[in-house]
Motif scaffolding. Structure first.
Motif, PDB file in Angstrom:
ATOM      1  N   VAL A  65       0.852  -1.191   0.000  1.00 38.33           N
ATOM      2  CA  VAL A  65       0.000   0.000   0.000  1.00 38.33           C
ATOM      3  C   VAL A  65       0.887   1.239   0.000  1.00 38.33           C
ATOM      4  O   VAL A  65       1.685   1.449   0.920  1.00 38.33           O
ATOM      5  CB  VAL A  65      -0.939   0.017   1.217  1.00 38.33           C
ATOM      6  CG1 VAL A  65      -1.826   1.258   1.170  1.00 38.33           C
ATOM      7  CG2 VAL A  65      -1.796  -1.248   1.251  1.00 38.33           C
ATOM      8  N   GLY A  66       0.754   2.056  -1.026  1.00 37.39           N
ATOM      9  CA  GLY A  66       1.481   3.317  -1.093  1.00 37.39           C
ATOM     10  C   GLY A  66       0.781   4.366  -0.250  1.00 37.39           C
ATOM     11  O   GLY A  66      -0.451   4.431  -0.225  1.00 37.39           O
ATOM     12  N   ALA A  67       1.563   5.206   0.443  1.00 38.49           N
ATOM     13  CA  ALA A  67       0.947   6.154   1.370  1.00 38.49           C
ATOM     14  C   ALA A  67       1.777   7.416   1.521  1.00 38.49           C
ATOM     15  O   ALA A  67       2.988   7.415   1.309  1.00 38.49           O
ATOM     16  CB  ALA A  67       0.767   5.499   2.742  1.00 38.49           C
ATOM     17  N   ALA A  68       1.081   8.501   1.891  1.00 37.84           N
ATOM     18  CA  ALA A  68       1.771   9.703   2.346  1.00 37.84           C
ATOM     19  C   ALA A  68       2.371   9.403   3.720  1.00 37.84           C
ATOM     20  O   ALA A  68       1.842   8.565   4.459  1.00 37.84           O
ATOM     21  CB  ALA A  68       0.786  10.865   2.431  1.00 37.84           C
ATOM     22  N   PRO A  69       3.467  10.084   4.076  1.00 35.94           N
ATOM     23  CA  PRO A  69       4.141   9.753   5.342  1.00 35.94           C
ATOM     24  C   PRO A  69       3.263   9.962   6.577  1.00 35.94           C
ATOM     25  O   PRO A  69       3.212   9.105   7.463  1.00 35.94           O
ATOM     26  CB  PRO A  69       5.348  10.692   5.358  1.00 35.94           C
ATOM     27  CG  PRO A  69       5.562  11.100   3.944  1.00 35.94           C
ATOM     28  CD  PRO A  69       4.216  11.096   3.309  1.00 35.94           C
ATOM     29  N   VAL A  70       2.588  11.124   6.655  1.00 35.26           N
ATOM     30  CA  VAL A  70       1.800  11.484   7.833  1.00 35.26           C
ATOM     31  C   VAL A  70       0.426  11.989   7.397  1.00 35.26           C
ATOM     32  O   VAL A  70       0.343  12.834   6.509  1.00 35.26           O
ATOM     33  CB  VAL A  70       2.502  12.598   8.643  1.00 35.26           C
ATOM     34  CG1 VAL A  70       1.703  12.949   9.883  1.00 35.26           C
ATOM     35  CG2 VAL A  70       3.928  12.207   9.010  1.00 35.26           C
ATOM     36  N   ALA A  73       0.780   6.728   6.482  1.00 33.49           N
ATOM     37  CA  ALA A  73       1.693   5.608   6.724  1.00 33.49           C
ATOM     38  C   ALA A  73       1.690   5.218   8.198  1.00 33.49           C
ATOM     39  O   ALA A  73       1.787   4.032   8.537  1.00 33.49           O
ATOM     40  CB  ALA A  73       3.097   5.974   6.265  1.00 33.49           C
ATOM     41  N   GLU A  74       1.540   6.200   9.082  1.00 37.34           N
ATOM     42  CA  GLU A  74       1.537   5.908  10.519  1.00 37.34           C
ATOM     43  C   GLU A  74       0.293   5.109  10.913  1.00 37.34           C
ATOM     44  O   GLU A  74       0.363   4.210  11.761  1.00 37.34           O
ATOM     45  CB  GLU A  74       1.610   7.213  11.305  1.00 37.34           C
ATOM     46  CG  GLU A  74       2.930   7.941  11.132  1.00 37.34           C
ATOM     47  CD  GLU A  74       2.988   9.289  11.814  1.00 37.34           C
ATOM     48  OE1 GLU A  74       4.092   9.835  11.950  1.00 37.34           O
ATOM     49  OE2 GLU A  74       1.920   9.807  12.220  1.00 37.34           O
ATOM     50  N   ILE A  75      -0.833   5.425  10.299  1.00 37.27           N
ATOM     51  CA  ILE A  75      -2.057   4.666  10.569  1.00 37.27           C
ATOM     52  C   ILE A  75      -1.910   3.236  10.045  1.00 37.27           C
ATOM     53  O   ILE A  75      -2.309   2.271  10.712  1.00 37.27           O
ATOM     54  CB  ILE A  75      -3.274   5.363   9.929  1.00 37.27           C
ATOM     55  CG1 ILE A  75      -3.522   6.720  10.583  1.00 37.27           C
ATOM     56  CG2 ILE A  75      -4.530   4.490  10.058  1.00 37.27           C
ATOM     57  CD1 ILE A  75      -4.563   7.580   9.889  1.00 37.27           C
ATOM     58  N   LEU A  76      -1.328   3.085   8.873  1.00 37.38           N
ATOM     59  CA  LEU A  76      -1.117   1.747   8.314  1.00 37.38           C
ATOM     60  C   LEU A  76      -0.160   0.931   9.184  1.00 37.38           C
ATOM     61  O   LEU A  76      -0.371  -0.277   9.384  1.00 37.38           O
ATOM     62  CB  LEU A  76      -0.573   1.851   6.890  1.00 37.38           C
ATOM     63  CG  LEU A  76      -1.561   2.378   5.831  1.00 37.38           C
ATOM     64  CD1 LEU A  76      -0.839   2.610   4.504  1.00 37.38           C
ATOM     65  CD2 LEU A  76      -2.731   1.424   5.637  1.00 37.38           C
ATOM     66  N   GLU A  77       0.882   1.564   9.688  1.00 34.60           N
ATOM     67  CA  GLU A  77       1.814   0.855  10.564  1.00 34.60           C
ATOM     68  C   GLU A  77       1.092   0.363  11.820  1.00 34.60           C
ATOM     69  O   GLU A  77       1.398  -0.711  12.338  1.00 34.60           O
ATOM     70  CB  GLU A  77       2.984   1.765  10.952  1.00 34.60           C
ATOM     71  CG  GLU A  77       3.948   2.094   9.809  1.00 34.60           C
ATOM     72  CD  GLU A  77       4.792   0.909   9.367  1.00 34.60           C
ATOM     73  OE1 GLU A  77       4.874  -0.080  10.123  1.00 34.60           O
ATOM     74  OE2 GLU A  77       5.353   0.966   8.261  1.00 34.60           O
ATOM     75  N   PHE A  78       0.118   1.139  12.292  1.00 30.03           N
ATOM     76  CA  PHE A  78      -0.618   0.769  13.497  1.00 30.03           C
ATOM     77  C   PHE A  78      -1.416  -0.521  13.299  1.00 30.03           C
ATOM     78  O   PHE A  78      -1.559  -1.321  14.232  1.00 30.03           O
ATOM     79  CB  PHE A  78      -1.554   1.921  13.899  1.00 30.03           C
ATOM     80  CG  PHE A  78      -2.407   1.612  15.101  1.00 30.03           C
ATOM     81  CD1 PHE A  78      -1.865   1.620  16.373  1.00 30.03           C
ATOM     82  CD2 PHE A  78      -3.755   1.309  14.958  1.00 30.03           C
ATOM     83  CE1 PHE A  78      -2.647   1.340  17.488  1.00 30.03           C
ATOM     84  CE2 PHE A  78      -4.549   1.022  16.061  1.00 30.03           C
ATOM     85  CZ  PHE A  78      -3.992   1.037  17.331  1.00 30.03           C
ATOM     86  N   ILE A  79      -1.950  -0.739  12.079  1.00 29.24           N
ATOM     87  CA  ILE A  79      -2.784  -1.929  11.857  1.00 29.24           C
ATOM     88  C   ILE A  79      -1.988  -3.128  11.351  1.00 29.24           C
ATOM     89  O   ILE A  79      -2.560  -4.201  11.157  1.00 29.24           O
ATOM     90  CB  ILE A  79      -3.938  -1.632  10.871  1.00 29.24           C
ATOM     91  CG1 ILE A  79      -3.397  -1.311   9.462  1.00 29.24           C
ATOM     92  CG2 ILE A  79      -4.830  -0.522  11.383  1.00 29.24           C
ATOM     93  CD1 ILE A  79      -4.472  -1.308   8.396  1.00 29.24           C
ATOM     94  N   VAL A  93       4.487   1.504   1.471  1.00 26.07           N
ATOM     95  CA  VAL A  93       5.413   2.102   0.508  1.00 26.07           C
ATOM     96  C   VAL A  93       5.230   3.618   0.537  1.00 26.07           C
ATOM     97  O   VAL A  93       4.170   4.130   0.182  1.00 26.07           O
ATOM     98  CB  VAL A  93       5.157   1.572  -0.913  1.00 26.07           C
ATOM     99  CG1 VAL A  93       6.120   2.209  -1.903  1.00 26.07           C
ATOM    100  CG2 VAL A  93       5.267   0.049  -0.941  1.00 26.07           C
ATOM    101  N   VAL A  94       6.261   4.340   0.987  1.00 27.05           N
ATOM    102  CA  VAL A  94       6.211   5.799   1.026  1.00 27.05           C
ATOM    103  C   VAL A  94       7.140   6.333  -0.065  1.00 27.05           C
ATOM    104  O   VAL A  94       8.338   6.056  -0.062  1.00 27.05           O
ATOM    105  CB  VAL A  94       6.650   6.332   2.407  1.00 27.05           C
ATOM    106  CG1 VAL A  94       6.670   7.856   2.408  1.00 27.05           C
ATOM    107  CG2 VAL A  94       5.717   5.810   3.495  1.00 27.05           C
TER     108      VAL A  94
END
Length: 298
Positions: A65-70, A73-79, A93-94
């Protein structure tokens, strides 16, 4: 029978007895009762087996999943741990340039992206011809007005320079915010999420608008009287989101969403991703970590 013949018979009987003993030894292909019980023991429950009965580890699926850093990406890291329990290895992927996240999805480099709202997606899809689908609303980042020079909007002077994002959907969004504050009025009949300063029909303070790449606006603040800036960019620039002079309310239609290639929305791992993002735990995480800067949209 002579002694010689008797010795021969005894020898043959001894050989025959040895052969019979060997046939009853552990070389038999039939499993012992203890082996059969072991194969059905709880210790092996839940593992898959091939045709030969060999236990196989559960197959894990990788989801990129490509994401903006903030905060994306932080929400994705949480799950990540939650999805790991469900057999999904979530790879976040940032990219340095968020503008490449839609092309990366189009080209199949990633399975989904998480950085944009629907009005932005609609505007770029018309231009680029993307055939994407939206699966999950996650959060709103209320856009706000920031200034290094002013303490309130009432301090805006005639001819003040205001920075606004130059991409169509966020430019419209910024101008609507200024209109809601009574600073300008846009012409009636705008039917899309697109507007520019040319669509302003009333500008009592003769505000001057500086259209710029959204990511550059925090650095431009010293040269401006103020700027309307997206919250994710504010967070990345380490600006306190509570310092906004005014911002959108929680009813903003600009929820950030998970986007996939059309047809992939029915993939099991995509459905699990969406479910994991809309749990009470995620809502609490967003509220505790970001406060007013990020509002859950579920």
């Amino acid at each position: 029978m002579g002694k010689k013949g008797l010795f021969v018979v005894i020898a043959l009987l001894a050989i025959f007895s040895s052969v019979l003993a060997g046939c009853g030894s552990g070389g038999s292909s039939a499993p012992a009762a203890s082996d059969t019980a072991a194969q059905g023991s709880p210790a092996n429950a839940g593992t898959s087996s091939d045709a030969g009965g060999t236990a196989q580890p559960k197959q894990e699926v990788t989801l990129k999943v490509g994401a903006a850093p903030v905060p994306h990406a932080e929400i994705l890291e949480f799950i990540k741990p939650k999805l790991k329990e469900e057999g999904i290895n979530l790879e976040v992927v940032v990219l340095d340039d968020e503008g490449q996240l839609n092309p990366a999805l189009q080209d199949g480099q990633i399975d989904a992206n998480f950085f944009q709202h629907v009005p932005y997606l609609d505007s770029v899809s018309k231009e680029k011809g993307y055939d994407f689908a939206v699966t999950t609303k996650v959060h709103v980042e209320p856009i706000g007005f920031y200034s290094d020079k002013l303490k309130s909007k009432d301090e805006l002077k005639d001819g003040a320079k205001i920075g606004i994002p130059n991409n169509p959907s966020n430019e419209y969004r910024a101008l609507v915010l200024l209109q809601e504050q009574g600073l300008i009025k846009l012409k009636d009949g705008l039917t899309t999420y697109e507007a520019t300063p040319n669509d302003i029909v009333e500008n009592p303070k003769h505000l001057q608008f500086v259209e710029a790449e959204a990511a550059t606006l925090p650095r431009a603040l010293p040269d401006l009287d103020g700027a309307v800036i997206n919250t994710n960019i504010v967070l990345e620039a380490n600006i306190d989101p509570n310092s906004a002079l005014f911002r959108e309310d929680g009813n903003s239609p600009y929820a950030n969403v998970i986007v996939v290639r059309k047809g992939d929305e029915n993939r099991e791992e995509i459905k699990k991703l969406g479910a994991a993002l809309q749990t009470p735990d995620v809502k609490t995480f967003i509220q505790n970590k970001y406060g007013v800067a990020v509002v859950p949209a579920f």
